[in-house]
Enzyme design. Structure first.
Site: not given
Length: 519
Positions: A234, A237
Site C-alpha cells: 500500500d 508501504e
C-alpha cells in the site's frame, strides 16, 4: 506569487553550496535551509495562509533537484522525500511521492501561466523518470514482461537502485507517474503551444511530446495494465494485498491517457486503456474489489486486512486517493470523487475516531489532527503509538473545500442521503432546519442558489478552515512541516521538511483560494 523573488532566493542558496564530486555521500551536502527571516505569524488563519503558500512552495521546491533549486545532491529531476538522513532516513526518491509532488508543481504551473522555471523542473523529472524506468532493481527490470521493474518503490538520489529490504512491489507509483506526466503533456499543448522547454539541453532523453508518450508514459501504463490485478504494498508501504488507493490511481492513469494515446495515433492501445479502465472501475465499485462495504457503509482501504480482523478499513488513503484523482475543474470518468457518500462516510468515521484517539485533539471542536489509520503504530522513527500526520490533516481540509468548490462552480445541487447524513448534520448544518421530515426520507436535496445552499457551501469552507487551524497551531516556526505531530503534545516529530506535507498544504491553500474566489 512573485516567482522572480522566490527563485532569486534559490539561486543565492545554490551558489553557496558545494558541488557534488565523486560517489554519492548523501550526508555530506545539507539540503535544508529555513525560509529567509521568516517566522510563522499565529495571530489568525488568514494572515498565516496569505504568506504560507509562498513558504510551502519554497520548502517543496527545495527538495527537488534542478538547476534553479537548492538541492544539488541528486540527478536533476530527483525529489527527496525529506532532507532527514537519520532517525528516520528519508533521503531517497520514491516513485509515488515524486509523482504526487509534481502534481502539486503542475497545479502551480497551471495557475501561473506556464511558468518556465517550473516547466524545466517538470521536464527534468520526466527525464530522470526515463532513466529510473530503465534501472534494474530488486523488483525486476524494464525488459521483463510488462516492465516488471517499474514496481520498484524507491531509488537512491543518484539514480542507482536501492537494494535493501523493502515492501515490493508498489503498484501505485507507475500509475501516478503516468498520470502526472500525461497531465503535463496536456499543459504543454494548452498553455505553451505544444512546445517543450528542455529539448535543446544536453543529456535529455526526449525531443518531442511524442517521445515522452511512447518512451515514458506508455511503459508505465503497460505496467498498470499488466499488474493491476496483482497484489502489492500500500501507499504506507506496510501491507501487501488489494488497496483502494492503488486501484483508484491506476484507473485514473488509464482513463486519463486514452485521449493522449489517440492524439499520437495509438488507437489500439487507446482501446486497451479504455477497456482496462472500465474493468478497473467495475472492480472498484463491485464485490470483486471489496472496497465498498455496505455492512459498515464506508470504503475499506484493504479488504484483506478487514477479513483477517486486523483492521477496520478506515484510512486517510480513502479520501487522499479521491483528491489526487479529481483535480478541480476537471471532467473525469474516474469514480469516487469526494462527494461520493461512501468516501464522505469514511472521512467522517476516521475523523470521529481520531478525535478520541489523539489527546491533542481535545482542543478542537470541529476539525482535528488526522492520522493514517486507527491501528497505526509507526511513530516516525519506530513502532510504539501512531501519531497524526500533517499531510493527512491538510488533505482533510481539502475535502470540504472541494465539495464547496464543485457545488458552487457547477451550480450543482447538494444531495444528502442516509450514508453521508451524519457528516453533514454534525459538522455542516442542522438538517432539521432544512427538512424537518428528513429522517423519514431517503435523501434531501439542497437546491443550488438557495439560501440553504449558500449556507452549506459557506459552512463547508469554515469546516475546512478548522483543519488548517490545527496545522497553524502545530507547524514549525520556520513554516516547514514534519511528517507527524505528537499525539499528546502536538510538537512536530518524524522526518523534517517532508515534501509531501508541504505539497498537501499547498493544495489545500490553492483549493481554499479558488472556492473563495467564486461569487
Amino acid at each position: 506569487m512573485k516567482f522572480g523573488v522566490l527563485f532569486s532566493v534559490f539561486a543565492a542558496i545554490v551558489s553557496a553550496l558545494p558541488l557534488q564530486e565523486g560517489p554519492l555521500n548523501k550526508r555530506a551536502y545539507p539540503s535544508f535551509e529555513a525560509y529567509s527571516n521568516y517566522k510563522v505569524d499565529r495571530t489568525d488563519l488568514e494572515t498565516f495562509l496569505d504568506k504560507q503558500k509562498e513558504v510551502s512552495l519554497y520548502y517543496l521546491l527545495q527538495n527537488i533537484a534542478y538547476p534553479e533549486g537548492q538541492f544539488n545532491n541528486g540527478v536533476p529531476g530527483t525529489v527527496i522525500a525529506s532532507p532527514s538522513t537519520s532517525n528516520p532516513d528519508y533521503y531517497y526518491q520514491w516513485t509515488r511521492d515524486s509523482a504526487i509532488t509534481f502534481l502539486t508543481v503542475l497545479s502551480e504551473l497551471e495557475d501561473n501561466n506556464f511558468n518556465t522555471t517550473l516547466a524545466k523542473a517538470v521536464e527534468y523529472y520526466i527525464n530522470t523518470s526515463y532513466n529510473l524506468q530503465r534501472t534494474s532493481n530488486p523488483s525486476g527490470s524494464f525488459d521483463d514482461e510488462n516492465h516488471k521493474g517499474l514496481g520498484e518503490p524507491k531509488f537512491n538520489t543518484d539514480g542507482s537502485a536501492y537494494t535493501g529490504a523493502w515492501g515490493r512491489p508498489q503498484n501505485d507509483g507507475p500509475a501516478l507517474r503516468a498520470y502526472a506526466i500525461s497531465r503535463y503533456l496536456n499543459d504543454v499543448n494548452s498553455l505553451n503551444e505544444g512546445k517543450l522547454v528542455l529539448t535543446d539541453s544536453g543529456d535529455i532523453n526526449f525531443s518531442s511530446t511524442e517521445d515522452i508518450y511512447k518512451n515514458i508514459i506508455k511503459p508505465d501504463l503497460e505496467y498498470v495494465i499488466g499488474y493491476w490485478d496483482s497484489t502489492g504494498f500500500d501507499l504506507w508501504e506496510e501491507n501487501q494485498g488489494r488497496h483502494f488507493f492503488t486501484s483508484l490511481v491506476q484507473q485514473k492513469a488509464l482513463a486519463y491517457a486514452v485521449d493522449i494515446a489517440k492524439s499520437f495515433d495509438d488507437g489500439d492501445f487507446a482501446n486497451t486503456l479504455s477497456s482496462t479502465a472500465s474493468t478497473l472501475e467495475s472492480y472498484l465499485s463491485g464485490s470483486d474489489g471489496g472496497f465498498v462495504n455496505t455492512d459498515v457503509n464506508h470504503i475499506v482501504e484493504n479488504p484483506d486486512l478487514l477479513q483477517q480482523n486486523s483492521r477496520q478499513g478506515l484510512d486517510s488513503a480513502t479520501y487522499i486517493g479521491p483528491l489526487l484523482t479529481h483535480d478541480i475543474g476537471e471532467s473525469s470518468s474516474t469514480p469516487f470523487d469526494v462527494d461520493n457518500e461512501y468516501v464522505l462516510q469514511s472521512y467522517y468515521l476516521l475523523l470521529e475516531d481520531n478525535k478520541d484517539r489523539y489527546s491533542v485533539n481535545s482542543a478542537y471542536s470541529a476539525g482535528a489532527a488526522i492520522g493514517r489509520y486507527p491501528e497505526d503504530v509507526y511513530n516516525g522513527d519506530g513502532s510504539s503509538e501512531g501519531n497524526p500526520w500533517f499531510l493527512a490533516t491538510a488533505y482533510a481540509a481539502q475535502v470540504p473545500y472541494k465539495l464547496a468548490y464543485d457545488a458552487k462552480s457547477a451550480s450543482n445541487d447538494i444531495t444528502i442521503n442516509k450514508i453521508n447524513y451524519d457528516f453533514f448534520n454534525k459538522y455542516i448544518v442542522d438538517l432539521s432546519t432544512i427538512n424537518s421530515a428528513y429522517q423519514s426520507s431517503d435523501s434531501v436535496t439542497i437546491k443550488s442558489g438557495s439560501d440553504e445552499f449558500n449556507t452549506v457551501a459557506d459552512n463547508l469552507v469554515t469546516f475546512g478552515d478548522s483543519f488548517l487551524q490545527v496545522i497553524l497551531d502545530h507547524i514549525n516556526d520556520d513554516g516547514s512541516l514534519n511528517e507527524q505531530l505528537n499525539r499528546y503534545t502536538g510538537y512536530s516529530t518524524g522526518a523534517y521538511s517532508l515534501t509531501w506535507s508541504s505539497g498537501a498544504l499547498l493544495e489545500a491553500i490553492r483549493l481554499r483560494n479558488k472556492v473563495k474566489a467564486l461569487a
